[in-house]
Every structure is written in structure tokens, then in C-alpha cells.
Write a protein that holds these residues in place. Structure first.
Motif, PDB file in Angstrom:
ATOM      1  N   UNK A  57       0.782  -1.142  -0.147  1.00 59.30           N
ATOM      2  CA  UNK A  57       0.048  -0.112   0.034  1.00 59.30           C
ATOM      3  C   UNK A  57       0.938   1.235   0.040  1.00 59.30           C
ATOM      4  N   UNK A  58       1.918   1.316   0.870  1.00 60.67           N
ATOM      5  CA  UNK A  58       2.880   2.407   1.117  1.00 60.67           C
ATOM      6  C   UNK A  58       3.745   2.421  -0.019  1.00 60.67           C
ATOM      7  N   UNK A  59       4.233   1.610  -0.743  1.00 63.58           N
ATOM      8  CA  UNK A  59       5.399   1.288  -1.682  1.00 63.58           C
ATOM      9  C   UNK A  59       6.710   1.257  -0.786  1.00 63.58           C
ATOM     10  N   UNK A  60       7.275   0.298  -0.691  1.00 61.77           N
ATOM     11  CA  UNK A  60       8.340  -0.262   0.201  1.00 61.77           C
ATOM     12  C   UNK A  60       9.463   0.725  -0.183  1.00 61.77           C
ATOM     13  N   UNK A  61       9.875   1.063  -1.711  1.00 67.31           N
ATOM     14  CA  UNK A  61      11.003   1.980  -2.068  1.00 67.31           C
ATOM     15  C   UNK A  61      10.729   3.414  -1.438  1.00 67.31           C
ATOM     16  N   UNK A  62       9.386   3.933  -1.434  1.00 63.88           N
ATOM     17  CA  UNK A  62       9.178   5.045  -0.414  1.00 63.88           C
ATOM     18  C   UNK A  62       9.565   5.287   1.005  1.00 63.88           C
ATOM     19  N   UNK A  63       9.092   3.748   1.613  1.00 59.24           N
ATOM     20  CA  UNK A  63       9.041   3.894   2.960  1.00 59.24           C
ATOM     21  C   UNK A  63      10.571   3.547   3.418  1.00 59.24           C
ATOM     22  N   UNK A  65      13.766   4.121   2.041  1.00 54.17           N
ATOM     23  CA  UNK A  65      14.857   4.900   1.343  1.00 54.17           C
ATOM     24  C   UNK A  65      16.085   3.717   1.231  1.00 54.17           C
ATOM     25  N   UNK A  66      17.105   3.745   1.680  1.00 56.48           N
ATOM     26  CA  UNK A  66      18.335   2.993   1.405  1.00 56.48           C
ATOM     27  C   UNK A  66      18.305   1.644   2.324  1.00 56.48           C
ATOM     28  N   UNK A  67      17.248   1.769   3.239  1.00 50.53           N
ATOM     29  CA  UNK A  67      17.282   0.603   4.376  1.00 50.53           C
ATOM     30  C   UNK A  67      16.712  -0.576   3.753  1.00 50.53           C
ATOM     31  N   UNK A  68      16.899  -1.941   4.326  1.00 49.52           N
ATOM     32  CA  UNK A  68      16.233  -3.163   3.820  1.00 49.52           C
ATOM     33  C   UNK A  68      15.399  -3.491   4.961  1.00 49.52           C
ATOM     34  N   UNK A  69      14.200  -4.175   4.430  1.00 48.27           N
ATOM     35  CA  UNK A  69      13.174  -4.715   5.277  1.00 48.27           C
ATOM     36  C   UNK A  69      13.231  -6.239   5.283  1.00 48.27           C
ATOM     37  N   UNK A  88      11.815  -5.987  -4.916  1.00 43.03           N
ATOM     38  CA  UNK A  88      12.488  -7.004  -4.219  1.00 43.03           C
ATOM     39  C   UNK A  88      13.783  -6.495  -3.956  1.00 43.03           C
ATOM     40  N   UNK A  89      14.197  -5.468  -4.477  1.00 41.85           N
ATOM     41  CA  UNK A  89      15.289  -4.805  -4.114  1.00 41.85           C
ATOM     42  C   UNK A  89      15.577  -3.962  -2.406  1.00 41.85           C
ATOM     43  N   UNK A  90      14.536  -4.173  -2.101  1.00 39.46           N
ATOM     44  CA  UNK A  90      14.289  -3.548  -0.651  1.00 39.46           C
ATOM     45  C   UNK A  90      13.974  -4.652   0.284  1.00 39.46           C
ATOM     46  N   UNK A  91      13.434  -6.013   0.022  1.00 39.24           N
ATOM     47  CA  UNK A  91      13.145  -6.710   0.716  1.00 39.24           C
ATOM     48  C   UNK A  91      13.967  -8.195   0.989  1.00 39.24           C
ATOM     49  N   UNK A  92      14.261  -8.265   2.454  1.00 33.97           N
ATOM     50  CA  UNK A  92      14.925  -9.738   2.678  1.00 33.97           C
ATOM     51  C   UNK A  92      13.827 -10.407   3.229  1.00 33.97           C
ATOM     52  N   UNK A 117      14.920 -15.737  -5.375  1.00 36.11           N
ATOM     53  CA  UNK A 117      16.151 -15.140  -5.519  1.00 36.11           C
ATOM     54  C   UNK A 117      16.393 -14.869  -7.020  1.00 36.11           C
ATOM     55  N   UNK A 118      16.014 -15.440  -8.062  1.00 31.49           N
ATOM     56  CA  UNK A 118      16.137 -14.849  -9.369  1.00 31.49           C
ATOM     57  C   UNK A 118      15.431 -13.750  -9.658  1.00 31.49           C
ATOM     58  N   UNK A 119      14.169 -13.446  -8.901  1.00 29.38           N
ATOM     59  CA  UNK A 119      13.292 -12.284  -8.865  1.00 29.38           C
ATOM     60  C   UNK A 119      14.028 -11.216  -8.318  1.00 29.38           C
ATOM     61  N   UNK A 120      15.220 -11.385  -7.538  1.00 31.43           N
ATOM     62  CA  UNK A 120      15.784 -10.122  -7.011  1.00 31.43           C
ATOM     63  C   UNK A 120      15.629 -10.078  -5.549  1.00 31.43           C
ATOM     64  N   UNK A 121      14.946 -10.758  -4.883  1.00 29.34           N
ATOM     65  CA  UNK A 121      14.735 -11.088  -3.268  1.00 29.34           C
ATOM     66  C   UNK A 121      16.082 -11.539  -2.793  1.00 29.34           C
TER      67      UNK A 121
END
Length: 412
Positions: A57-63, A65-69, A88-92, A117-121
Motif C-alpha cells: 500500500x505504501x510502496x516499500x521503496x518510498x518507506x 530509502x536505502x534501508x532493507x526490510x 524485491x531490492x528492498x526486501x529480505x 532469488x532470481x526475481x531479486x529478493x
């Protein structure tokens, strides 16, 4: 104007967080996990769905910044379409082990993990991934967590060396409780850490304030006493870097100032002393000092913003401003290495702030309890105060995520 939370109707769960820090104690990410007041009404899979729904809903990239979730997942939840909504670049994704069924199921789960993993997570595993039964999973690991409460101390170094030799994963020491543990693991080569210790470190031995701290404390005191603009400018003239950082902070897009402020005198005229007090308090927490862990300031900023956002739901504008300041000053004793009563007296803290931090009374005390409970495992305190304040899961979750996003935009 208050930003209303998106609808998260079908989940009774509540998001809590814990910071993950590097060897310099700077926050590199947050683990998000569920804290529910009604465990019988949900499943582990629905808990994960709550976090993913809130992020999408919020957009992880907006939430962040350069931090990982880092998000705890069940294997069932990994197949859900909600993952398609996230960057996927923001999510672990934190992958559970399989317990007693590992030997039978590890190879069956492998294709799903490879696809993610292939999708970038990025994928995080517990230390059980170092066991032979998970040999096919180990090459997929971006992070491996060592639970210090489960593993005997004599195994910490052995497992760290094994993981470093047989994988490319970063090791995260979790459930850190003491400075001694931190130093020992750092010596072993561990560079990422997680634990309640980082949210409630002990007060350091008394020391002389750093020059920037001293200037900010003096400025905050003058603002509280409503000193003349000339007196305020005299402090800033002695520290040009402080003046620059304060004006940069005020002009940051995240603070919604409609026109650029080019001088401190202009800031006084346009904003007033009360608003400048707020920005100076924020800068005190956000500025990096040699002897203060950056994660400490980050925690204070998140607390302040979370309290402010929740206060907007039911308190006056002045009380909402003081909610922000209370969260910022809640770690003032550690930031300045002096007892909290002395610290508050030094800066002439407002009465509402004193009530919350010293007497644990007044309209802001419960908000502070709630903000602290978002960082720890005190479920009873969290449940009690959330119910007392009459705040919904939706309100708390949305304010929490927005506070994390906002704090990432603050850089002293």
C-alpha cells in the motif's frame, strides 16, 4: 494535513520492528514482525500477509530509502501473489527452517527459493542452514542469523568461520544483549548485529559534551527561554556547520516548507521559536557524534515521529509538537551521557515533556510507552497502552511505517 492510513481491514496483527546495525552501529535495515492482540484469530501466513499488504500500500521503496526490510515468512506465504507488488531490492525474506521434516522437504522447497532469488529478493536463514540437510539452500543465503540465546558461546566463532568459508552470506548476530557480546563477535569477524541492546543501551560514563552537542544544547535552551534573535545568531556564528545543517534540515522537502529559508533570522520570522525548537531538537538526535551510536539517534527520531503521527489522531497541535519532542528527548540521557533530569533541566524542557519523561504522567506518557513497545518484546505493555489510547491496528501500523520512512530522510 494528516495522511490517513490505507485500509488493512482483514488483519488483526500489529507490526513491530527491530533495527539491524553494522559495526559502526548505523542502521542498515529493520526486521518487521507481527505482534498480535488476538493470536487465535490469525495464522502465521496471515501475519506475513499483513506486512506485505502494508508495504505494498505504501510502496516499500518510498518507506525505507536505502534501508532493507527483513520480513519473517512462512513457506506457505512465499507462494502468494502479494510478493508481486513489492520491489524485491528492498526486501529480505526471512526463511524458516523445516524442523523435523527437513530431510524430506528441503529439496521440495528449493525451487521456490531459487525463483525468489532470481526475481531479486534477498534471502535470510537461521543458523540451521549451516547443517548438512540444508546444503542446497546455503548458496542462496544472503544473510545468516546466529541466535545468541540458543547457541553456546563456544560455537559462535566456529559457525562464523564455517559460514564465511562455505557461503557468501553476511552473518547477523541476533538477540544481542551486552557490549561484551558485541566486542567479542566483532573480533570474530561478524559485522551485522540485532538485539534489544541497541534500543536501550546503558548510559555511558559521563564525558564532556562534543562541541556540536554543546552548541545545540545552548541553542535549544535559548529557544526555550525565547531569547532574542541576536542571541540565537551569536550561537550559530560560533558554529557555522551547525547553522548550515539546521537550515538544510528546515529546507528539506520532507518538512513541507513552502519557500526556501536562507538565513536563521528569516527562519525565526517565518517559523517562530517554538517550531525552531522542534528542528533543533531533531538535529540534536540526528547529528552523528564520535561517542554516540548512530542507531541511537535513529531510534530517537523514529520514536518522535511515531508519537507525533499518532498524537495527530486525538491531541491538539501544541501537544502533537510536544509528542515529537518527547520521543526525541527520550534518549537524551544516553546521547548526552548525563541523567535525564539534569539533561531536561539543561535544555529547559517544556512541562509536558517533563511530565512524560520524569513522572510518566500526562497525555504523552502513554504514547511514549507505545513507541518504546514497538522496539521490544513487552507484549503486555503494548496491548494495554494501545487499548487505553483507543488506537486501531491500522493507525499504529501505518504511523509506524511512515515514521520509519520519514526518519530515513533525516541526516544530520
Amino acid at each position: 494535513m494528516t495522511t490517513r492510513s490505507p485500509s488493512l481491514e482483514h488483519s488483526p496483527a500489529l507490526i513491530a520492528r527491530q533495527a539491524i546495525v553494522n559495526s559502526e552501529k548505523s542502521v542498515i535495515g529493520y526486521e518487521l514482525f507481527n505482534r498480535s492482540r488476538a493470536p487465535a484469530q490469525h495464522t502465521a501466513a496471515s501475519d506475513v500477509l499483513l506486512v506485505f499488504t502494508a508495504l505494498s500500500h505504501a510502496g516499500a521503496e518510498d518507506l525505507v530509502g536505502d534501508k532493507l526490510l527483513f520480513v519473517n515468512c512462512t513457506h506457505e506465504s512465499l507462494a502468494g501473489g502479494h510478493l508481486e507488488l513489492l520491489d524485491p531490492s528492498k526486501i529480505v525474506l526471512e526463511i524458516q527452517d523445516l524442523g523435523h521434516s527437513a530431510s524430506a522437504e528441503a529439496h521440495l522447497r528449493l525451487p521456490m527459493l531459487q525463483t525468489l532469488k532470481q526475481r531479486g529478493f534477498r534471502l535470510s536463514f537461521g543458523h540451521s542452514v549451516l547443517e548438512s540437510v540444508y546444503a542446497s539452500w546455503l548458496p542462496l543465503a544472503d544473510f545468516i542469523k546466529l541466535d545468541l540465546t540458543v547457541l553456546p558461546r563456544q560455537q559462535w566463532g566456529v559457525l562464523t568461520q564455517y559460514a564465511q568459508k562455505n557461503s557468501t552470506a553476511h552473518i547477523i548476530a541476533t538477540k544481542m544483549e551486552t557490549a561484551e557480546q558485541f566486542d567479542l563477535l566483532l573480533h570474530m569477524g561478524v559485522k551485522l548485529f540485532q538485539g534489544f541492546w541497541f534500543a536501550r543501551p546503558a548510559v555511558f560514563e559521563a564525558k564532556i559534551l562534543a562541541p556540536r552537542q554543546a552548541s545545540l544544547v545552548e541553542l535549544i535552551g535559548l529557544l526555550r527561554r525565547q531569547a532574542s534573535t541576536d542571541d540565537l545568531e551569536d550561537v550559530l556564528k560560533k558554529d557555522a556547520g551547525l547553522a548550515f545543517n539546521l537550515l538544510r534540515l528546515i529546507n528539506s522537502a520532507s518538512f513541507g516548507i513552502q519557500r526556501e529559508i536562507t538565513s536563521f533570522r528569516q527562519a525565526v520570522l517565518l517559523m517562530g521559536l517554538k517550531k525552531l525548537f522542534r528542528w533543533a531538537a531533531l538535529l540534536l538526535a540526528a547529528t552523528k557524534y564520535a561517542d554516540t551510536p548512530p542507531s541511537l539517534g535513529q531510534t530517537a527520531v523514529v520514536r518522535g515521529r511515531l508519537m507525533e503521527l499518532l498524537a495527530e489522531e486525538f491531541l491538539t497541535e501544541e501537544e502533537t509538537d510536544m509528542a515529537f519532542v518527547t520521543g526525541i528527548f527520550s534518549l537524551l540521557d544516553v546521547m548526552l551521557s548525563i541523567p535525564i533530569p539534569n539533561a531536561l533541566q539543561l535544555i529547559h524542557a517544556p512541562e509536558l515533556v517533563n511530565q512524560a519523561l520524569l513522572q510518566h504522567t500526562g497525555p504523552l506518557a502513554d504514547l511514549l510507552t507505545l513507541a518504546k513497545a514497538c522496539e521490544n518484546n513487552d507484549d503486555s505493555a503494548f496491548d494495554e497502552v494501545a487499548e487505553k489510547l483507543g488506537l486501531t491496528n491500522q493507525q499504529i501500523n501505518w504511523a509506524h511505517l511512515r515514521a520509519l520512512a520519514w526518519s530515513d530522510s533525516v541526516d544530520g
